[in-house]
Design an enzyme around this catalytic site. Structure first.
Site, mmCIF file in Angstrom:
data_model
loop_
_atom_site.group_PDB
_atom_site.id
_atom_site.type_symbol
_atom_site.label_atom_id
_atom_site.label_comp_id
_atom_site.label_asym_id
_atom_site.label_seq_id
_atom_site.Cartn_x
_atom_site.Cartn_y
_atom_site.Cartn_z
ATOM 1 N N THR A 194 27.100 -1.650 13.126
ATOM 2 C CA THR A 194 26.376 -2.895 12.785
ATOM 3 C C THR A 194 26.837 -3.971 13.758
ATOM 4 O OG1 THR A 194 28.026 -3.405 11.090
ATOM 5 C CG2 THR A 194 26.020 -2.303 10.367
ATOM 6 N N LYS A 237 32.527 2.975 10.847
ATOM 7 C CA LYS A 237 31.947 1.706 11.267
ATOM 8 C C LYS A 237 32.561 0.617 10.398
ATOM 9 C CE LYS A 237 29.420 -0.757 9.671
ATOM 10 N NZ LYS A 237 29.425 -1.902 8.672
ATOM 11 N N THR A 252 34.919 -2.934 4.611
ATOM 12 C CA THR A 252 33.483 -2.644 4.756
ATOM 13 C C THR A 252 33.338 -1.604 5.756
ATOM 14 O OG1 THR A 252 32.697 -4.815 4.561
ATOM 15 C CG2 THR A 252 31.233 -3.321 5.570
ATOM 16 N N GLU A 281 35.355 -8.764 13.609
ATOM 17 C CA GLU A 281 34.474 -9.829 14.080
ATOM 18 C C GLU A 281 35.246 -11.059 14.537
ATOM 19 O OE1 GLU A 281 32.123 -10.389 10.645
ATOM 20 O OE2 GLU A 281 30.724 -8.783 11.129
ATOM 21 N N SER A 289 20.904 -14.945 10.157
ATOM 22 C CA SER A 289 19.804 -15.730 10.736
ATOM 23 C C SER A 289 19.398 -15.145 12.082
ATOM 24 C CB SER A 289 20.210 -17.188 10.886
ATOM 25 O OG SER A 289 21.402 -17.299 11.633
#
Lengths: 383, 383
Positions: free
Chosen positions: A146, A168, A179, A259, A383
């Site tokens: 992702t 992942k 996650t 991230e 978004s």
């Protein structure tokens, strides 16, 4: 090669159009036997995604013959219609393989609260089934990405058998579990009950100690499939050791790709009264936004470490705590010791060591710093 | 006027050079009686700062005659030498006022792990004692600011009596309590045991429900002093109500000035099985970095709200949760409802409403968004 490195497995990864980028987004990993023993662990979040609700039923008898995974949509909080999509995907895989849907684990990842387009996913399953290959591990690992910047794969060799794995996950990394979706394969002969014990032992000290951002996901699934194709039956200790190494390797790959992070931080708690208390203390520090922001600023702010330790119920004397950062003991007996100026936090890897002086147990919890890029990526994600 | 609005109090705020900016950094608030009843609550962090260790002893008999506060250094994790500094400050105040040091509460705030220069603080105490004035509340409120951008003060009027208050705090805001120092004064006649009950009732629904960044401070102190100078004895209910309004007002001022925040977020949990469970659910959302980053990005990401709720043990059906953001029910029965496009998150104030459908209790927890400025301010704080 990863999940297709052990004998008895085929895999595929195809693009079904779920990702707007056009990248691969449906993966299939199939165990061709001769054995179909398995073990799985799932998120402990009570608000679970539809694929988890389905797969929890699938794994109950210890038999899993295939895992189908999609990125581009988590199929979470999508109600009965979403559950029907998960079920239809399992049926589609089963039809291609001539097996029962109840032996097919389904995993999804991506945005939550959005319905996956059923026909698109099913078409992806058809393509993946047609493309199944003994060298398909790489494609499968790419199809589950992702916000991951790289695919995560591992191989650990045993004596005549091996463990392969793919994972992942790049955010929402917190127990239990992070996650993440993880598929592990082995061609060792491993009865389901041994697989279950080994998997729980391995995840307990690897994925469960990863606490990137304190946020527990809704879709986490780790599934191990054993094909028995090597004909070799390792000892439980040897198999558990190999599986733990595979899981730890994948966990460190997840940590390194979190991230927006600039640092991986290993928080090691020494001389705790119990391993659970060592983990509690490590996790309290791993969840301190103030501490994590300080590391982002290369500031060895040990006071924020002590302030976090103080929020736990672990055994220790608040006036007698030692803290080291990257090997420099900046705090002894809860007072300043070596100058923080001696601490170099510019390397990507940061070690924090805490001595509780309360017992003989220890544990390491891993986290990341809190960076501008984390805020940016997670404020703009949908978004 | 704040703490000097009620009759029977004098205050001062002076610059002692503890802040490199040269701003006021030592405050003194004195109760001139005729009564000296008091109540206090402190941080529940087990690693407490020296002023807290001292003040916990001071308040035990319900008598407090003065509160001395310094910014520019928290005197936390500074060992026995730091404790001696705290004690010397209390003695210095006591000498000026002709009272016992054991009736002087000491508060410190600023960086932790740094020793406060004792002579400088004592000289500040001398100047503050010399400057005590019935109009000194404003100066005192300024002297306790750290990263606060404005001073926080409040006055609540009773029938012939009043409550005054001042507070500091702009980060490390989490129960119990937030990083904050609060001095409350009243000229009502309030016996110490009533003051204690009223203060605990007031802080339970105000400061204790503020969870700006999940980080519990080491120095938090809230002290209430009652002078009895009005000669009026309000009912316990009336006094508790006024005190709760004063505490809530100050809590909202702290929230609005939180470091780097763009939004104040009120998370209201409805129909919980108990008030404690409502608070637990609200706090789990308040501590989700993913949710907070989404609000910063004006993204009504309700999936992250449900994922946080799922980490609690509160009573609810995971398949039947409702969530509204700024009045728009974006999630009903754990599935998408109104379009997130209808939610306007541009206003500074954001309301999140969660319906657990499990009982009749409710609670509101307040937090802030997770912004670039928060990361910046806290990565650069000590440099």
């Amino acid at each position: 090669m990863s999940v297709t490195h052990p004998k008895g497995f085929r895999a595929a990864g195809v693009a079904a159009g779920l990702k707007s980028s056009g990248a691969r987004d449906v993966a299939l990993v199939v165990n061709d036997g001769p054995t179909y023993d398995s073990a799985s662990v799932f998120t402990s979040n009570r608000c679970k995604a539809n694929p988890v609700l389905w797969s929890e039923r699938v794994v109950q008898d210890g038999v899993v013959r295939a895992v189908v995974l999609n990125s581009g949509g988590a199929n979470c909080y999508t109600g009965p219609e979403g559950f029907q999509t998960t079920h239809a995907v399992a049926e589609q895989v089963a039809g291609h393989l001539g097996i029962g849907a109840i032996d097919v684990v389904v995993c999804s990842t991506g945005l939550i609260g959005l319905t996956n387009p059923r026909e698109q996913v099913l078409a992806g399953v058809d393509a993946a089934a047609a493309g199944l290959d003994e060298g398909g591990g790489d494609d499968a690992a790419q199809a589950i990405m992702t916000t991951d910047s790289v695919s995560k794969q591992v191989v650990v060799e045993g004596a005549g058998w091996s463990v392969g794995g793919m994972a992942k996950g790049a955010g929402m990394l917190a127990p239990q579990l992070a996650t993440m979706l993880v598929v592990l394969t082995t061609d060792a002969v491993v009865p389901a009950e041994v697989a279950d014990r080994a998997l729980r032992a391995a995840t307990r000290v690897s994925f469960d100690r990863l606490d990137s951002d304190g946020c527990m996901s809704t879709n986490d699934t780790v599934t191990l499939m054993a094909s028995g194709a090597s004909g070799v039956t390792p000892t439980e200790a040897d198999f558990t050791d190999a599986l733990t190494r595979a899981c730890t390797d994948l966990a460190m790959q997840l940590l390194a790709d979190a991230e927006g992070a600039d640092h991986e931080i290993a928080i090691t708690v020494l001389h705790a009264a119990s391993e659970d208390e060592a983990v509690d203390v490590g996790r309290s520090v791993a969840r301190s936004n103030l501490f994590k922001a300080a590391v982002f600023g290369n500031d060895p702010n040990w006071g924020r470490v002590l302030a976090s330790i103080g929020t736990t119920q672990a055994a220790f004397d608040p006036a007698d705590l030692d803290v080291a950062m990257n090997g420099v003991w900046v705090c002894r007996s809860s007072t300043p010791h070596a100058s923080p100026d001696e601490v170099d936090l510019t390397p990507r890897h940061v070690d924090v060591t805490i001595d509780l002086k309360a017992g003989e147990a220890r544990a390491t919890v891993w986290t990341n710093d809190l960076s501008h890029a984390y805020v940016h990526e997670n404020s703009a994600y949908s978004s």
